[in-house]
Design a protein around this motif. Structure first.
Motif, mmCIF file in Angstrom:
data_model
loop_
_atom_site.group_PDB
_atom_site.id
_atom_site.type_symbol
_atom_site.label_atom_id
_atom_site.label_comp_id
_atom_site.label_asym_id
_atom_site.label_seq_id
_atom_site.Cartn_x
_atom_site.Cartn_y
_atom_site.Cartn_z
ATOM 1 N N ARG A 8 48.609 -11.488 -104.581
ATOM 2 C CA ARG A 8 48.595 -10.762 -103.380
ATOM 3 C C ARG A 8 49.942 -10.035 -103.399
ATOM 4 N NH1 ARG A 8 45.061 -14.727 -101.356
ATOM 5 N NH2 ARG A 8 43.129 -13.914 -100.551
ATOM 6 N N ALA A 9 50.140 -8.898 -102.733
ATOM 7 C CA ALA A 9 51.249 -8.177 -102.714
ATOM 8 C C ALA A 9 51.728 -8.412 -101.172
ATOM 9 C CB ALA A 9 51.137 -6.859 -102.895
ATOM 10 N N ALA A 10 53.018 -8.537 -100.978
ATOM 11 C CA ALA A 10 53.549 -8.697 -99.567
ATOM 12 C C ALA A 10 53.417 -7.534 -98.958
ATOM 13 C CB ALA A 10 54.890 -9.130 -99.653
ATOM 14 N N ALA A 11 53.381 -6.360 -99.501
ATOM 15 C CA ALA A 11 53.401 -5.074 -98.964
ATOM 16 C C ALA A 11 52.056 -4.719 -98.142
ATOM 17 C CB ALA A 11 53.899 -3.879 -99.772
ATOM 18 N N LEU A 12 51.029 -5.688 -98.519
ATOM 19 C CA LEU A 12 49.683 -5.512 -98.018
ATOM 20 C C LEU A 12 49.098 -6.741 -97.334
ATOM 21 C CD1 LEU A 12 47.925 -3.746 -101.218
ATOM 22 C CD2 LEU A 12 48.706 -2.793 -99.168
ATOM 23 N N SER A 13 50.022 -7.339 -96.862
ATOM 24 C CA SER A 13 49.867 -8.855 -96.557
ATOM 25 C C SER A 13 48.948 -9.002 -95.196
ATOM 26 C CB SER A 13 51.206 -9.480 -96.001
ATOM 27 O OG SER A 13 51.795 -9.005 -95.086
ATOM 28 N N SER A 14 48.761 -7.641 -94.492
ATOM 29 C CA SER A 14 48.011 -7.761 -93.407
ATOM 30 C C SER A 14 46.605 -7.359 -93.497
ATOM 31 C CB SER A 14 48.391 -6.768 -92.160
ATOM 32 O OG SER A 14 48.362 -5.431 -92.775
ATOM 33 N N PRO A 111 46.445 -0.654 -111.649
ATOM 34 C CA PRO A 111 45.696 -0.866 -110.761
ATOM 35 C C PRO A 111 46.520 -0.725 -109.545
ATOM 36 C CG PRO A 111 46.126 -2.790 -111.449
ATOM 37 C CD PRO A 111 46.847 -2.153 -112.480
ATOM 38 N N VAL A 112 46.415 0.365 -108.711
ATOM 39 C CA VAL A 112 47.162 0.592 -107.322
ATOM 40 C C VAL A 112 46.385 0.278 -105.953
ATOM 41 C CG1 VAL A 112 48.972 2.201 -106.404
ATOM 42 C CG2 VAL A 112 48.561 2.382 -108.917
ATOM 43 N N LEU A 113 46.787 -0.103 -105.356
ATOM 44 C CA LEU A 113 45.939 -0.537 -104.000
ATOM 45 C C LEU A 113 46.751 0.350 -102.967
ATOM 46 C CD1 LEU A 113 44.700 -4.333 -104.020
ATOM 47 C CD2 LEU A 113 43.659 -2.022 -104.926
ATOM 48 N N PHE A 114 46.173 1.020 -101.860
ATOM 49 C CA PHE A 114 46.739 1.702 -100.917
ATOM 50 C C PHE A 114 46.299 1.288 -99.555
ATOM 51 C CE2 PHE A 114 46.619 4.282 -104.934
ATOM 52 C CZ PHE A 114 47.733 5.175 -104.599
ATOM 53 N N ALA A 115 47.185 1.572 -98.596
ATOM 54 C CA ALA A 115 46.720 1.268 -96.969
ATOM 55 C C ALA A 115 47.745 2.073 -96.241
ATOM 56 C CB ALA A 115 46.715 -0.157 -96.780
ATOM 57 N N ILE A 154 51.781 5.303 -95.655
ATOM 58 C CA ILE A 154 50.951 4.644 -96.630
ATOM 59 C C ILE A 154 51.776 3.584 -97.495
ATOM 60 C CG2 ILE A 154 49.664 5.065 -98.704
ATOM 61 C CD1 ILE A 154 48.565 7.659 -97.682
ATOM 62 N N VAL A 155 51.220 2.458 -97.709
ATOM 63 C CA VAL A 155 51.856 1.360 -98.504
ATOM 64 C C VAL A 155 51.127 1.296 -99.665
ATOM 65 C CG1 VAL A 155 52.292 -1.045 -98.391
ATOM 66 C CG2 VAL A 155 52.637 0.223 -96.364
ATOM 67 N N ALA A 156 51.863 1.094 -101.037
ATOM 68 C CA ALA A 156 51.134 0.989 -102.244
ATOM 69 C C ALA A 156 51.499 -0.222 -102.982
ATOM 70 C CB ALA A 156 51.468 2.359 -103.049
ATOM 71 N N ALA A 157 50.931 -0.795 -103.547
ATOM 72 C CA ALA A 157 51.196 -2.103 -104.329
ATOM 73 C C ALA A 157 50.555 -1.846 -105.900
ATOM 74 C CB ALA A 157 50.677 -3.463 -103.777
ATOM 75 N N ILE A 158 51.225 -2.221 -106.862
ATOM 76 C CA ILE A 158 51.125 -1.930 -108.194
ATOM 77 C C ILE A 158 50.819 -3.333 -108.854
ATOM 78 C CG2 ILE A 158 51.907 -1.053 -110.546
ATOM 79 C CD1 ILE A 158 53.327 1.064 -108.876
ATOM 80 N N GLY A 159 49.555 -3.463 -109.340
ATOM 81 C CA GLY A 159 49.235 -4.925 -109.970
ATOM 82 C C GLY A 159 49.474 -5.160 -111.370
ATOM 83 N N GLN A 215 57.135 2.727 -99.219
ATOM 84 C CA GLN A 215 56.997 1.467 -99.389
ATOM 85 C C GLN A 215 55.839 1.395 -100.388
ATOM 86 O OE1 GLN A 215 56.133 -0.526 -95.269
ATOM 87 N NE2 GLN A 215 55.682 1.732 -94.720
ATOM 88 N N ILE A 216 56.573 0.859 -101.459
ATOM 89 C CA ILE A 216 55.964 0.774 -102.760
ATOM 90 C C ILE A 216 56.219 -0.799 -103.583
ATOM 91 C CG2 ILE A 216 55.571 1.537 -105.263
ATOM 92 C CD1 ILE A 216 56.728 4.201 -104.085
ATOM 93 N N GLU A 217 55.389 -1.600 -103.751
ATOM 94 C CA GLU A 217 55.811 -2.905 -104.327
ATOM 95 C C GLU A 217 55.033 -2.662 -105.819
ATOM 96 O OE1 GLU A 217 54.760 -7.599 -103.551
ATOM 97 O OE2 GLU A 217 54.484 -6.212 -102.046
ATOM 98 N N ALA A 218 55.822 -3.021 -106.732
ATOM 99 C CA ALA A 218 55.575 -3.236 -108.165
ATOM 100 C C ALA A 218 55.524 -4.627 -108.397
ATOM 101 C CB ALA A 218 56.120 -2.380 -109.123
#
Length: 253
Positions: A8-14, A111-115, A154-159, A215-218
């Motif tokens: 999991r990514a802290a940026a998408l924790s919710s 893979p990139v997840l956005f919210a 928009i927050v993005a996390a790169i897996g 807000q981008i978390e890699a």
């Protein structure tokens, strides 16, 4: 049966989300673990079971939605699930509908997840090098904004994806990026003669920042370098294997 690993990514924790590797699942042989690739030559029943387990690990009771990925920059808006044999040919998907679990498959690609939590809009993108330079992440952001998202939120996390140390490319490959933007040279470092090491994670991060995301978390996880944890197309090629598994990255509401 090994436990499914949900990174999991802290940026998408919710939000319910996760980057799933190969741990867990019922596939065996070269596909051993949580192979979810409908296009792989793994046992079909094992793939379907793995997809169900992946869904349950992230958002039980949701409907999994995936694509027929083609290394494009095309993003689709999803309002309802579609059958596995009618998946759109695209490489990103967005929705504002709770209960849908967006899934992207990778085996070295990014893979990139956005919210945008405030707007209730989520997205997921598969960025291979062609999709990345073609603008698949930009297309995802634009499609999210059409549903009411705002790129300032928009927050993005790169897996997990192939890391610079594992991604050797030719001079001609590097030239494609340099031609698109001379500043792209910073994503390439010297390799053996006539070759470079490409940091595709850093490139995708820069594309997201250039698009206005703050807000981008890699996660910095190299799929090639960790065979017990991740599938890798390039590693399977180097080993002369007949096929390879696909991992899934998921986000829902």
């Amino acid at each position: 049966m090994p436990h499914i690993e949900v990174i999991r990514a802290a940026a998408l924790s919710s939000l319910p989300h996760g980057f799933l590797g190969r741990r867990g699942g019922v596939s065996t042989g070269i596909h051993a673990g949580l192979n979810v690739g409908l296009g792989s030559d793994d046992d079909r029943a094992a793939i379907i079971e793995n997809r169900a387990r992946a869904t349950d690990a992230v958002l039980p009771g949701s409907k999994l939605v995936t694509l027929h990925q083609v290394h494009s920059a095309h993003a689709v808006t999803v309002t309802a699930p579609f059958p596995d044999d009618q998946r759109p040919h695209a490489d990103a998907l967005v929705t504002d509908r709770p209960g849908l679990l967006l899934g992207i498959l990778t085996a070295d690609c990014v893979p990139v997840l956005f919210a945008d939590v405030q707007a209730g809009v989520i997205g997921a993108a598969h960025a291979g090098w062609k999709g990345a330079i073609g603008g698949v992440t930009d297309a995802t952001i634009t499609a999210m904004e059409a549903l009411g998202a705002d790129r300032s939120r928009i927050v993005a996390a790169i897996g997990p994806c192939i890391g610079r140390a594992s991604y050797e490319v030719s001079q001609d490959f590097a030239a494609v990026f340099a031609q698109a933007d001379p500043a792209n040279e910073r994503f390439f470092s010297a390799g053996k003669p006539g070759h470079h090491q490409f940091d595709i994670e850093a490139y995708v991060t820069a594309r997201l920042a250039a698009a206005g995301l703050s807000q981008i978390e890699a996660l910095g996880l190299d799929t090639y370098a960790d065979p017990t944890r991740f599938f890798s197309y390039r590693r399977s090629c180097h080993r002369g294997e007949a096929g390879y598994g696909r991992a899934i990255s998921l986000i829902g509401m």
